[in-house]
Design an enzyme around this catalytic site. Structure first.
Site, PDB file in Angstrom:
ATOM      1  N   ASP A 138       0.861  -1.176   0.000  1.00  0.00           N
ATOM      2  CA  ASP A 138       0.000   0.000   0.000  1.00  0.00           C
ATOM      3  C   ASP A 138       0.907   1.238   0.000  1.00  0.00           C
ATOM      4  OD1 ASP A 138      -2.408   1.626   0.501  1.00  0.00           O
ATOM      5  OD2 ASP A 138      -1.555   1.870   2.501  1.00  0.00           O
ATOM      6  N   ASP A 143      -0.266   5.168   0.821  1.00  0.00           N
ATOM      7  CA  ASP A 143      -0.541   6.212   1.816  1.00  0.00           C
ATOM      8  C   ASP A 143      -0.532   5.649   3.235  1.00  0.00           C
ATOM      9  OD1 ASP A 143      -1.085   8.546   0.087  1.00  0.00           O
ATOM     10  OD2 ASP A 143      -2.706   7.286  -0.658  1.00  0.00           O
TER      11      ASP A 143
END
Length: 234
Positions: A21, A23
């Site tokens: 991932d 953010d």
């Protein structure tokens, strides 16, 4: 661990791929989203609550804007108009304020050095990701899956299933690295083992290992996650 093991990323000792991932996991961008979201809330004459901000983490832009509007008591607002405002502001912030999360760069480099395929799997749209890749490195990932390039965003499994398909690896042999409940749910639903680095501890779930940060995380830990998951389901 032997050099032979390191040279064989598809062996039983290593993940077939590591799916990152973006953010809050690789880069400390949630603070930048905080700025943009609060600025928009004030533009609308209100303040975004802490509970609503937590709910927004890891969601699609459309869902984020609906949460913001509902929190402000303004559900009639157009999510697309609000998303356009946020996109302009967050692009400005990403160009000047993006920073690595603790331990993230070291782990990414270790995975790449071992020859293990990597993918970036993010709810952010392609224009924002293109700016982030100036920091992350365009050669750091063998595949990139953006939130505006899938039919169903996280927590649906499609983003992680798409990444595994692009890398041509079995999702059950992948480790996903996430920070949000939404992202963890997506990776688990897809069938990956999960290493979570949440801002606040998540409820304990089979197949999920939690750390406060990626500092000290290494290839041995990623391999152990697959072994533990296999033992739990075997």
């Amino acid at each position: 661990m032997s050099a032979t093991t390191l040279e064989d990323p598809l062996s039983s000792h290593h993940p077939a791929a590591v799916l990152f991932d973006m953010d809050g996991t690789l880069v400390d961008s949630e603070k930048l989203w905080d700025v943009a979201l609060q600025e928009l809330a004030r533009e609308y004459g209100g303040e975004l609550s802490d509970a609503a901000r937590r709910s927004i983490v890891g969601t699609s832009m459309a869902d984020s804007m609906r949460i913001l509007h509902d929190d402000l008591g303004q559900p009639e607002r157009d999510p697309e108009a609000s998303a356009a405002w946020i996109n302009v502001r967050i692009l400005e912030l990403f160009r000047t304020g993006l920073r690595w999360r603790p331990g993230a760069l070291a782990l990414l480099r270790a995975v790449r050095a071992a020859g293990i395929p990597t993918a970036l799997v993010t709810s952010s749209g392609r224009p924002l990701v293109e700016i982030a890749l100036d920091t992350l490195g365009r050669d750091s990932f063998d595949a990139v899956v953006c939130g505006d390039e899938v039919v169903a965003a996280k927590p649906h499994p499609e983003p992680y299933l798409t990444a595994a398909r692009l890398l041509d690896v079995p999702i059950g042999r992948c480790v996903a690295i996430e920070d949000s409940p939404t992202g963890v749910a997506s990776a688990l639903a897809a069938g990956a083992a999960v290493l979570a680095v949440p801002a606040e501890p998540l409820p304990s779930r089979p197949g999920v290992h939690q750390l406060e940060s990626l500092t000290g995380a290494d290839l041995e830990l990623l391999a152990a996650l697959l072994v533990d998951r296999a033992g739990a389901t075997g």
